[in-house]
Motif scaffolding. Structure first.
Motif, PDB file in Angstrom:
ATOM      1  N   VAL A  44     -10.276   9.884 -17.701  1.00 37.27           N
ATOM      2  CA  VAL A  44     -11.028   9.946 -18.960  1.00 37.27           C
ATOM      3  C   VAL A  44     -12.509  10.118 -18.675  1.00 37.27           C
ATOM      4  CG1 VAL A  44     -11.745   8.611 -20.976  1.00 37.27           C
ATOM      5  CG2 VAL A  44      -9.343   8.652 -20.304  1.00 37.27           C
ATOM      6  N   ARG A  45     -13.043   9.345 -17.736  1.00 36.51           N
ATOM      7  CA  ARG A  45     -14.464   9.463 -17.404  1.00 36.51           C
ATOM      8  C   ARG A  45     -14.779  10.834 -16.798  1.00 36.51           C
ATOM      9  NH1 ARG A  45     -13.657   3.863 -16.342  1.00 36.51           N
ATOM     10  NH2 ARG A  45     -12.998   4.256 -14.194  1.00 36.51           N
ATOM     11  N   LEU A  46     -13.860  11.369 -15.978  1.00 32.35           N
ATOM     12  CA  LEU A  46     -14.079  12.686 -15.384  1.00 32.35           C
ATOM     13  C   LEU A  46     -14.129  13.764 -16.458  1.00 32.35           C
ATOM     14  CD1 LEU A  46     -14.196  14.569 -12.867  1.00 32.35           C
ATOM     15  CD2 LEU A  46     -11.688  14.649 -12.974  1.00 32.35           C
ATOM     16  N   VAL A  47     -13.155  13.778 -17.347  1.00 33.84           N
ATOM     17  CA  VAL A  47     -13.110  14.797 -18.399  1.00 33.84           C
ATOM     18  C   VAL A  47     -14.287  14.641 -19.349  1.00 33.84           C
ATOM     19  CG1 VAL A  47     -11.770  15.663 -20.358  1.00 33.84           C
ATOM     20  CG2 VAL A  47     -10.614  15.056 -18.219  1.00 33.84           C
ATOM     21  N   ALA A  48     -14.618  13.397 -19.708  1.00 33.83           N
ATOM     22  CA  ALA A  48     -15.723  13.166 -20.630  1.00 33.83           C
ATOM     23  C   ALA A  48     -17.048  13.630 -20.027  1.00 33.83           C
ATOM     24  CB  ALA A  48     -15.793  11.686 -21.001  1.00 33.83           C
ATOM     25  N   ALA A  49     -17.269  13.366 -18.750  1.00 37.22           N
ATOM     26  CA  ALA A  49     -18.526  13.755 -18.110  1.00 37.22           C
ATOM     27  C   ALA A  49     -18.645  15.268 -17.981  1.00 37.22           C
ATOM     28  CB  ALA A  49     -18.635  13.101 -16.734  1.00 37.22           C
ATOM     29  N   ARG A  50     -17.549  15.956 -17.736  1.00 38.50           N
ATOM     30  CA  ARG A  50     -17.594  17.393 -17.500  1.00 38.50           C
ATOM     31  C   ARG A  50     -17.491  18.212 -18.781  1.00 38.50           C
ATOM     32  NH1 ARG A  50     -16.190  19.084 -12.159  1.00 38.50           N
ATOM     33  NH2 ARG A  50     -15.135  20.917 -13.053  1.00 38.50           N
ATOM     34  N   ARG A  51     -16.795  17.680 -19.800  1.00 37.34           N
ATOM     35  CA  ARG A  51     -16.533  18.486 -20.988  1.00 37.34           C
ATOM     36  C   ARG A  51     -17.086  17.891 -22.278  1.00 37.34           C
ATOM     37  NH1 ARG A  51     -10.636  19.918 -23.593  1.00 37.34           N
ATOM     38  NH2 ARG A  51     -11.401  21.432 -25.130  1.00 37.34           N
ATOM     39  N   PHE A  52     -17.151  16.566 -22.374  1.00 38.94           N
ATOM     40  CA  PHE A  52     -17.623  15.913 -23.602  1.00 38.94           C
ATOM     41  C   PHE A  52     -18.758  14.940 -23.306  1.00 38.94           C
ATOM     42  CE2 PHE A  52     -13.029  16.743 -23.976  1.00 38.94           C
ATOM     43  CZ  PHE A  52     -13.008  17.574 -25.092  1.00 38.94           C
ATOM     44  N   PRO A  53     -19.856  15.398 -22.713  1.00 41.18           N
ATOM     45  CA  PRO A  53     -20.932  14.458 -22.365  1.00 41.18           C
ATOM     46  C   PRO A  53     -21.620  13.850 -23.583  1.00 41.18           C
ATOM     47  CG  PRO A  53     -21.635  16.723 -22.012  1.00 41.18           C
ATOM     48  CD  PRO A  53     -20.169  16.784 -22.320  1.00 41.18           C
ATOM     49  N   ALA A  54     -21.578  14.530 -24.732  1.00 44.38           N
ATOM     50  CA  ALA A  54     -22.261  14.030 -25.923  1.00 44.38           C
ATOM     51  C   ALA A  54     -21.360  13.173 -26.798  1.00 44.38           C
ATOM     52  CB  ALA A  54     -22.806  15.204 -26.741  1.00 44.38           C
ATOM     53  N   LEU A  55     -20.086  13.031 -26.427  1.00 45.13           N
ATOM     54  CA  LEU A  55     -19.160  12.240 -27.250  1.00 45.13           C
ATOM     55  C   LEU A  55     -19.445  10.755 -27.061  1.00 45.13           C
ATOM     56  CD1 LEU A  55     -16.717  12.546 -29.176  1.00 45.13           C
ATOM     57  CD2 LEU A  55     -15.233  12.280 -27.185  1.00 45.13           C
ATOM     58  N   GLU A  56     -19.753  10.090 -28.158  1.00 48.04           N
ATOM     59  CA  GLU A  56     -20.138   8.676 -28.088  1.00 48.04           C
ATOM     60  C   GLU A  56     -18.952   7.793 -27.698  1.00 48.04           C
ATOM     61  OE1 GLU A  56     -21.841   5.109 -31.019  1.00 48.04           O
ATOM     62  OE2 GLU A  56     -21.513   7.145 -31.783  1.00 48.04           O
ATOM     63  N   ARG A  57     -19.224   6.852 -26.806  1.00 48.58           N
ATOM     64  CA  ARG A  57     -18.210   5.866 -26.422  1.00 48.58           C
ATOM     65  C   ARG A  57     -18.379   4.618 -27.280  1.00 48.58           C
ATOM     66  NH1 ARG A  57     -17.889   5.925 -19.775  1.00 48.58           N
ATOM     67  NH2 ARG A  57     -17.552   8.181 -19.538  1.00 48.58           N
ATOM     68  N   ARG A  58     -17.408   4.369 -28.094  1.00 47.52           N
ATOM     69  CA  ARG A  58     -17.492   3.235 -29.019  1.00 47.52           C
ATOM     70  C   ARG A  58     -16.665   2.044 -28.570  1.00 47.52           C
ATOM     71  NH1 ARG A  58     -17.426   6.630 -34.798  1.00 47.52           N
ATOM     72  NH2 ARG A  58     -19.346   7.795 -34.344  1.00 47.52           N
ATOM     73  N   GLN A  59     -16.043   2.134 -27.375  1.00 49.81           N
ATOM     74  CA  GLN A  59     -15.356   1.008 -26.749  1.00 49.81           C
ATOM     75  C   GLN A  59     -14.447   0.298 -27.745  1.00 49.81           C
ATOM     76  OE1 GLN A  59     -15.533   0.510 -23.554  1.00 49.81           O
ATOM     77  NE2 GLN A  59     -17.188   1.936 -23.098  1.00 49.81           N
ATOM     78  N   ARG A  67     -14.771  13.652 -35.704  1.00 43.75           N
ATOM     79  CA  ARG A  67     -16.111  13.161 -36.006  1.00 43.75           C
ATOM     80  C   ARG A  67     -16.998  14.254 -36.586  1.00 43.75           C
ATOM     81  NH1 ARG A  67     -17.441   9.353 -30.692  1.00 43.75           N
ATOM     82  NH2 ARG A  67     -15.861   7.739 -31.131  1.00 43.75           N
ATOM     83  N   ALA A  68     -16.851  15.479 -36.084  1.00 47.25           N
ATOM     84  CA  ALA A  68     -17.636  16.584 -36.639  1.00 47.25           C
ATOM     85  C   ALA A  68     -17.246  16.844 -38.088  1.00 47.25           C
ATOM     86  CB  ALA A  68     -17.429  17.837 -35.788  1.00 47.25           C
ATOM     87  N   ARG A  69     -15.958  16.735 -38.392  1.00 45.04           N
ATOM     88  CA  ARG A  69     -15.498  16.936 -39.759  1.00 45.04           C
ATOM     89  C   ARG A  69     -16.036  15.861 -40.691  1.00 45.04           C
ATOM     90  NH1 ARG A  69     -10.554  17.273 -38.536  1.00 45.04           N
ATOM     91  NH2 ARG A  69      -9.874  15.168 -39.094  1.00 45.04           N
ATOM     92  N   GLU A  70     -16.144  14.642 -40.195  1.00 48.27           N
ATOM     93  CA  GLU A  70     -16.648  13.559 -41.030  1.00 48.27           C
ATOM     94  C   GLU A  70     -18.143  13.684 -41.278  1.00 48.27           C
ATOM     95  OE1 GLU A  70     -15.574  10.117 -38.865  1.00 48.27           O
ATOM     96  OE2 GLU A  70     -13.496  10.099 -39.557  1.00 48.27           O
ATOM     97  N   ALA A  71     -18.851  14.411 -40.421  1.00 43.96           N
ATOM     98  CA  ALA A  71     -20.301  14.537 -40.562  1.00 43.96           C
ATOM     99  C   ALA A  71     -20.718  15.790 -41.304  1.00 43.96           C
ATOM    100  CB  ALA A  71     -20.953  14.537 -39.180  1.00 43.96           C
TER     101      ALA A  71
END
Length: 305
Positions: free
Chosen positions: A109-124, A262-266
């Motif tokens: 998850v961290r690998l994919v998020a760092a390489r493809r979704f760096p701006a996706l907020e982690r809400r834990q 999230r984009a749809r909600e915004a």
């Protein structure tokens, strides 16, 4: 469908990543060592116990005698090891799935998020212990479903349908939870899994069918059981690779779906009369966000003559 296929080919590409290949060896070492030790010390006693139990059943003994009379003499020596393998394989599958889910998926998850979704907020949204509890509870339910459905496996078409459905349900429950645990809140995760339930289940079922590949290592007849401990290690590695691919597939799909959600909600929504009455003149309503700043003053309307 495009999101599903996009996540699929990205998962295939990530499986060739050197870090992923090295990381797949970590669950293999633990599970293979455990399987090797158990096979070394308990293989022959287990086979002897099953053979003794079969010999006490008159119906089985009569069936084996009839098969030997028509030329299937080697079946008696293979049947007991085959039953032990059939009983051991589900435990190996579950151990591999849990190992990948607990040890590989967070890193993936961290690998994919760092390489493809760096701006996706982690809400834990979920703690690690909830992930463990979720995986264990789902595993217990899947095992109960397998045990209850065993009599139906005697119907030829169902043996190719029921186990993959159960494995698919377990895979999608564990993998989707772990893929979203760091980035999504509980409400976001529940909404996403509800909206994409059939896609996630389809991914799990396909992963379940792919998980049948390690069974091919036992397709070499009686020779397979001579090298059973080594073949168990090989099958564990194949299971680990298959579930690592499944984990990457779910991570790519779930994070992309979460980003779109999230984009749809915004997306801004046009203001109506009700919004103007409740939010003030010039207020702009955004799904999930409301801006009520003061509106610029408008010139007075010209009076009609």
């Amino acid at each position: 469908m495009s999101l599903l296929l996009d996540a699929f080919w990205r998962a295939v590409a990530y499986c060739l990543h050197p870090r992923v290949m090295i990381l797949s060896l970590l669950p293999l070492v633990g599970i293979a060592a455990l399987a090797f030790v158990l096979g070394w010390f308990f293989w022959e006693p287990a086979v002897d116990a099953v053979r003794l139990q079969l010999e006490q059943w008159a119906l089985v003994e009569a069936a084996l005698g009839w098969l030997e009379s028509i030329g299937a003499q080697g079946l008696r020596g293979v049947l007991a090891p085959l039953i032990v393998v059939v009983l051991a394989v589900p435990l190996i599958v579950i151990a591999s799935l849990l190992a990948v889910g607990l040890f590989m998926t967070p890193w993936l998850v961290r690998l994919v998020a760092a390489r493809r979704f760096p701006a996706l907020e982690r809400r834990q949204g979920e703690a690690w212990w909830r992930s463990v509890a979720w995986a264990l509870a789902s595993t217990v339910v899947a095992l109960l479903a397998l045990v209850v459905s065993v009599p139906l496996w005697l119907i030829p078409p169902l043996v190719f349908v029921l186990p993959p459905l159960i494995w698919g349900w377990l895979t999608y429950r564990v993998m989707s939870f772990d893929a979203l645990a760091e980035h999504a809140t509980r409400e976001e995760r529940l909404r996403l899994t509800r909206e994409h339930r059939w896609q996630l289940w389809a991914m799990g079922v396909l992963s379940g069918y792919a998980g049948a590949a390690p069974s091919l290592v036992w397709a070499f007849g009686a020779v397979s059981f001579i090298f059973a401990p080594l073949l168990i290690v090989a099958s564990v590695w194949i299971y680990t690779v298959v579930f690592a691919f499944s984990s990457l597939w779910f991570v790519h799909y779930c994070l992309a779906a979460l980003q779109l959600q999230r984009a749809r909600e915004a997306v801004p929504v046009a203001q109506g009369p009700d919004d103007e009455a409740g939010g003030g003149a010039g207020g702009t309503t955004v799904r999930g966000i409301e801006h009520t700043g003061a509106a610029p003053a408008l010139p007075p309307a010209a009076s009609n003559p």
